[in-house]
Design a protein around this motif. Structure first.
Motif, PDB file in Angstrom:
ATOM      1  N   ARG A 159       0.812  -1.211   0.000  1.00  7.56           N
ATOM      2  CA  ARG A 159       0.000   0.000   0.000  1.00  7.56           C
ATOM      3  C   ARG A 159       0.847   1.263   0.000  1.00  7.56           C
ATOM      4  N   THR A 160       1.967   1.242   0.687  1.00  6.33           N
ATOM      5  CA  THR A 160       2.781   2.457   0.781  1.00  6.33           C
ATOM      6  C   THR A 160       3.407   2.819  -0.549  1.00  6.33           C
ATOM      7  N   SER A 161       3.429   1.902  -1.494  1.00  4.75           N
ATOM      8  CA  SER A 161       3.995   2.196  -2.806  1.00  4.75           C
ATOM      9  C   SER A 161       3.104   3.108  -3.624  1.00  4.75           C
ATOM     10  N   SER A 162       1.934   3.447  -3.134  1.00  5.03           N
ATOM     11  CA  SER A 162       1.096   4.397  -3.850  1.00  5.03           C
ATOM     12  C   SER A 162       1.748   5.773  -3.877  1.00  5.03           C
ATOM     13  N   ASN A 163       2.790   5.987  -3.100  1.00  7.66           N
ATOM     14  CA  ASN A 163       3.517   7.244  -3.099  1.00  7.66           C
ATOM     15  C   ASN A 163       4.745   7.211  -4.003  1.00  7.66           C
ATOM     16  N   ASN A 164       4.884   6.163  -4.769  1.00  6.82           N
ATOM     17  CA  ASN A 164       6.031   6.009  -5.645  1.00  6.82           C
ATOM     18  C   ASN A 164       5.622   6.071  -7.112  1.00  6.82           C
ATOM     19  N   GLY A 165       6.565   6.494  -7.931  1.00 10.19           N
ATOM     20  CA  GLY A 165       6.351   6.408  -9.357  1.00 10.19           C
ATOM     21  C   GLY A 165       6.332   4.952  -9.792  1.00 10.19           C
ATOM     22  N   MET A 166       5.693   4.699 -10.913  1.00 12.72           N
ATOM     23  CA  MET A 166       5.658   3.353 -11.447  1.00 12.72           C
ATOM     24  C   MET A 166       5.931   3.392 -12.935  1.00 12.72           C
ATOM     25  N   GLY A 167       6.376   2.268 -13.453  1.00  9.99           N
ATOM     26  CA  GLY A 167       6.718   2.241 -14.855  1.00  9.99           C
ATOM     27  C   GLY A 167       6.436   0.900 -15.489  1.00  9.99           C
ATOM     28  N   TRP A 168       6.405   0.928 -16.801  1.00 14.43           N
ATOM     29  CA  TRP A 168       6.301  -0.289 -17.607  1.00 14.43           C
ATOM     30  C   TRP A 168       7.546  -0.396 -18.482  1.00 14.43           C
ATOM     31  N   PHE A 169       8.056  -1.599 -18.570  1.00 15.47           N
ATOM     32  CA  PHE A 169       9.177  -1.917 -19.441  1.00 15.47           C
ATOM     33  C   PHE A 169       8.790  -3.150 -20.245  1.00 15.47           C
ATOM     34  N   ARG A 170       9.541  -3.441 -21.284  1.00 15.51           N
ATOM     35  CA  ARG A 170       9.269  -4.642 -22.052  1.00 15.51           C
ATOM     36  C   ARG A 170      10.568  -5.243 -22.559  1.00 15.51           C
ATOM     37  N   GLN A 171      10.502  -6.539 -22.791  1.00 17.45           N
ATOM     38  CA  GLN A 171      11.662  -7.242 -23.324  1.00 17.45           C
ATOM     39  C   GLN A 171      11.192  -8.184 -24.419  1.00 17.45           C
ATOM     40  N   ALA A 172      11.618  -7.891 -25.625  1.00 20.20           N
ATOM     41  CA  ALA A 172      11.294  -8.731 -26.767  1.00 20.20           C
ATOM     42  C   ALA A 172      12.301  -9.874 -26.849  1.00 20.20           C
ATOM     43  N   PRO A 173      11.939 -10.964 -27.501  1.00 22.00           N
ATOM     44  CA  PRO A 173      12.863 -12.098 -27.629  1.00 22.00           C
ATOM     45  C   PRO A 173      14.189 -11.681 -28.236  1.00 22.00           C
ATOM     46  N   GLY A 174      15.269 -12.019 -27.551  1.00 25.46           N
ATOM     47  CA  GLY A 174      16.591 -11.731 -28.067  1.00 25.46           C
ATOM     48  C   GLY A 174      17.039 -10.292 -27.937  1.00 25.46           C
ATOM     49  N   LYS A 175      16.241  -9.477 -27.232  1.00 20.90           N
ATOM     50  CA  LYS A 175      16.585  -8.063 -27.090  1.00 20.90           C
ATOM     51  C   LYS A 175      16.686  -7.694 -25.620  1.00 20.90           C
ATOM     52  N   ASP A 176      17.302  -6.531 -25.381  1.00 20.93           N
ATOM     53  CA  ASP A 176      17.402  -6.030 -24.021  1.00 20.93           C
ATOM     54  C   ASP A 176      16.059  -5.461 -23.568  1.00 20.93           C
ATOM     55  N   ARG A 177      15.912  -5.394 -22.257  1.00 17.93           N
ATOM     56  CA  ARG A 177      14.720  -4.757 -21.706  1.00 17.93           C
ATOM     57  C   ARG A 177      14.743  -3.280 -22.047  1.00 17.93           C
ATOM     58  N   GLU A 178      13.581  -2.735 -22.422  1.00 19.37           N
ATOM     59  CA  GLU A 178      13.513  -1.333 -22.776  1.00 19.37           C
ATOM     60  C   GLU A 178      12.364  -0.644 -22.049  1.00 19.37           C
ATOM     61  N   PHE A 179      12.544   0.639 -21.855  1.00 16.32           N
ATOM     62  CA  PHE A 179      11.541   1.457 -21.187  1.00 16.32           C
ATOM     63  C   PHE A 179      10.340   1.662 -22.098  1.00 16.32           C
ATOM     64  N   VAL A 180       9.153   1.628 -21.492  1.00 17.56           N
ATOM     65  CA  VAL A 180       7.923   1.869 -22.238  1.00 17.56           C
ATOM     66  C   VAL A 180       7.255   3.165 -21.777  1.00 17.56           C
ATOM     67  N   ALA A 181       6.924   3.232 -20.489  1.00 16.82           N
ATOM     68  CA  ALA A 181       6.207   4.399 -19.974  1.00 16.82           C
ATOM     69  C   ALA A 181       6.355   4.454 -18.462  1.00 16.82           C
ATOM     70  N   ALA A 182       6.196   5.654 -17.919  1.00 17.58           N
ATOM     71  CA  ALA A 182       6.265   5.829 -16.475  1.00 17.58           C
ATOM     72  C   ALA A 182       5.255   6.874 -16.046  1.00 17.58           C
ATOM     73  N   ILE A 183       4.877   6.810 -14.778  1.00 18.88           N
ATOM     74  CA  ILE A 183       3.905   7.740 -14.232  1.00 18.88           C
ATOM     75  C   ILE A 183       4.326   8.115 -12.822  1.00 18.88           C
ATOM     76  N   SER A 184       4.112   9.380 -12.470  1.00 20.33           N
ATOM     77  CA  SER A 184       4.484   9.853 -11.148  1.00 20.33           C
ATOM     78  C   SER A 184       3.518   9.337 -10.089  1.00 20.33           C
ATOM     79  N   TRP A 185       3.853   9.572  -8.842  1.00 19.84           N
ATOM     80  CA  TRP A 185       3.092   8.997  -7.733  1.00 19.84           C
ATOM     81  C   TRP A 185       1.622   9.421  -7.759  1.00 19.84           C
ATOM     82  N   ASN A 186       1.350  10.642  -8.197  1.00 20.27           N
ATOM     83  CA  ASN A 186      -0.034  11.127  -8.185  1.00 20.27           C
ATOM     84  C   ASN A 186      -0.676  11.098  -9.568  1.00 20.27           C
TER      85      ASN A 186
END
Length: 123
Positions: free
Chosen positions: A26-53
């Motif tokens: 529950r306390t993580s509602s004060n943290n930013g969150m993000g989405w990343f993705r990893q395609a086959p054979g590739k490095d993980r890459e950033f997709v999107a992020a959102i601030s705590w509010n």
């Protein structure tokens, strides 16, 4: 901390999907969150992020206009709406909780990671 991602699946090119990620801490509602993705054979890459509010969002340049990140703090859940999917979007999508309140693309700022949900887009 447990992050549970869901919503992945097999879709056709041009379809839409909405991924969800619920944080049991529950306390993580004060943290930013993000989405990343990893395609086959590739490095993980950033997709999107959102601030705590939810006031600030940040996207990978290549995904702007097709993907939308949002969050429901009451449900401790972050969403990723994906439209106009292409086979190049095929990947395992991970959600993560950052150590701070801001939206960031920096992988090293993310402390907790979910197990990932697979998105497969057929042509």
């Amino acid at each position: 901390v447990q992050l549970q991602a869901s919503g992945g699946g097999l879709v056709q090119a041009g379809d839409s999907l909405r991924l969800s990620c619920t944080n049991s801490r529950r306390t993580s509602s004060n943290n930013g969150m993000g989405w990343f993705r990893q395609a086959p054979g590739k490095d993980r890459e950033f997709v999107a992020a959102i601030s705590w509010n939810g006031d600030n969002t940040y996207y990978a340049d290549s995904l702007k206009g097709r993907f939308t990140i949002s969050r429901d703090r009451a449900k401790n859940t972050v969403y990723l709406q994906m439209n106009g999917l292409t086979p190049e979007d095929t990947a395992v999508y991970y959600c993560a909780t950052s150590m701070g309140a801001a939206a960031t693309s920096r992988t090293e700022y993310y402390r907790y990671w979910g197990q990932g949900t697979l998105v497969t887009v057929s042509s």
